[in-house]
Design an enzyme around this catalytic site. Structure first.
Site, PDB file in Angstrom:
ATOM      1  N   CYS A  94     -23.425   1.306  -8.183  1.00  0.00           N
ATOM      2  CA  CYS A  94     -24.336   2.200  -8.887  1.00  0.00           C
ATOM      3  C   CYS A  94     -25.750   2.110  -8.301  1.00  0.00           C
ATOM      4  O   CYS A  94     -25.972   2.614  -7.214  1.00  0.00           O
ATOM      5  CB  CYS A  94     -24.309   1.949 -10.393  1.00  0.00           C
ATOM      6  SG  CYS A  94     -25.019   3.331 -11.348  1.00  0.00           S
ATOM      7  N   HIS A 172     -18.730   2.160 -11.902  1.00  0.00           N
ATOM      8  CA  HIS A 172     -18.851   0.759 -12.316  1.00  0.00           C
ATOM      9  C   HIS A 172     -17.483   0.115 -12.537  1.00  0.00           C
ATOM     10  O   HIS A 172     -16.964   0.123 -13.667  1.00  0.00           O
ATOM     11  CB  HIS A 172     -19.625   0.674 -13.633  1.00  0.00           C
ATOM     12  CG  HIS A 172     -21.086   0.902 -13.526  1.00  0.00           C
ATOM     13  ND1 HIS A 172     -21.983  -0.091 -13.178  1.00  0.00           N
ATOM     14  CD2 HIS A 172     -21.829   2.017 -13.729  1.00  0.00           C
ATOM     15  CE1 HIS A 172     -23.211   0.396 -13.185  1.00  0.00           C
ATOM     16  NE2 HIS A 172     -23.150   1.675 -13.519  1.00  0.00           N
ATOM     17  N   GLU A 174     -16.973  -2.917 -12.834  1.00  0.00           N
ATOM     18  CA  GLU A 174     -17.209  -4.091 -13.680  1.00  0.00           C
ATOM     19  C   GLU A 174     -17.353  -3.737 -15.162  1.00  0.00           C
ATOM     20  O   GLU A 174     -17.417  -4.634 -16.007  1.00  0.00           O
ATOM     21  CB  GLU A 174     -18.452  -4.851 -13.191  1.00  0.00           C
ATOM     22  CG  GLU A 174     -19.800  -4.274 -13.601  1.00  0.00           C
ATOM     23  CD  GLU A 174     -20.261  -3.063 -12.796  1.00  0.00           C
ATOM     24  OE1 GLU A 174     -21.473  -2.750 -12.862  1.00  0.00           O
ATOM     25  OE2 GLU A 174     -19.431  -2.427 -12.121  1.00  0.00           O
TER      26      GLU A 174
END
Length: 225
Positions: A94, A172, A174
């Site tokens: 990002c 993302h 994560e």
């Protein structure tokens, strides 16, 4: 292998209570690959001394824009250029994706087409992957060395590769469903259209392909094909 995590922001307190800060999210994402991690609080001007201090680097997401005037951004850009020149593996997620592009000669803007939020499909290296997104800023001009390896109709430059050492993506991997739920409820309200937030909420139960990206990140760090 020792991986340095360059923190360019911090998760919301409610997210930290549930899932930890960004460094914990990446440690969880890459659990089982045999990496050890060290965190550098770059957003508060704590930097590594040299690219080969670690075997590889991750640059996290951030609430800040790569184009904003913050004292920690120019030294980070210098470190990115030094790391690329030293052939040390680096991964950007990002904001990390954006700041690497900017540091190497690309351009990042606040996209006038709006936001990507929640589960989003991308064509990345020939695979149709569902990943969580949370961004308005986009890379609109590529650095000379960048190769586009992922995109969709909304984000043309969603994943980039620089040689075989730098791998960056806009979404993302994560972020899990609980993190997205916090963002929708705590950051999204009043910032994004309600129908977009509702759509993102409805997608929370859909399985993402973060494991595919985790494996790809691990291969970049190990310098495997």
């Amino acid at each position: 292998m020792k991986i340095g995590i360059l923190m360019t922001g911090h998760a919301l307190p409610e997210v930290q209570a549930d899932r930890g800060d960004y460094d914990s999210m990446f440690a969880k994402l890459l659990e089982g690959y045999g990496f050890d991690f060290e965190t550098y609080d770059v957003v508060n001007e704590s930097y590594p001394t040299r690219p080969k201090e670690m075997d590889g680097w991750i640059i996290t997401g951030s609430k800040h824009g790569a184009y904003e005037d913050h004292p920690w951004i120019p030294p980070l850009e210098e470190f990115i250029r030094a790391t690329y020149a030293a052939d040390v593996p680096m991964v950007g997620i990002c904001f990390g994706h954006q700041i690497i592009a900017q540091a190497l000669g690309g351009k990042v803007v606040k996209f006038d087409g709006g936001w990507a939020v929640g589960g989003t499909n991308y064509d990345i290296e020939g695979q149709d992957l569902n990943l969580n997104a949370w961004h308005q800023d986009q890379v609109i001009k590529l650095p000379e060395d960048a190769k586009v390896i992922g995109s969709n109709d909304f984000c043309a430059n969603a994943a980039l590769m620089y040689g075989n050492t730098i791998y960056t993506i806009q979404p993302h991997p994560e972020f899990d469903a609980k993190i997205m739920e916090h963002l929708i409820n705590l950051r999204g309200k009043g910032l994004l259209p309600e129908d977009q937030l509702d759509s993102a909420t409805q997608k929370l139960s859909k399985v993402t392909n973060s494991n595919v990206i985790a494996d790809r990140i691990a291969r970049v760090f190990r310098q495997e094909a």
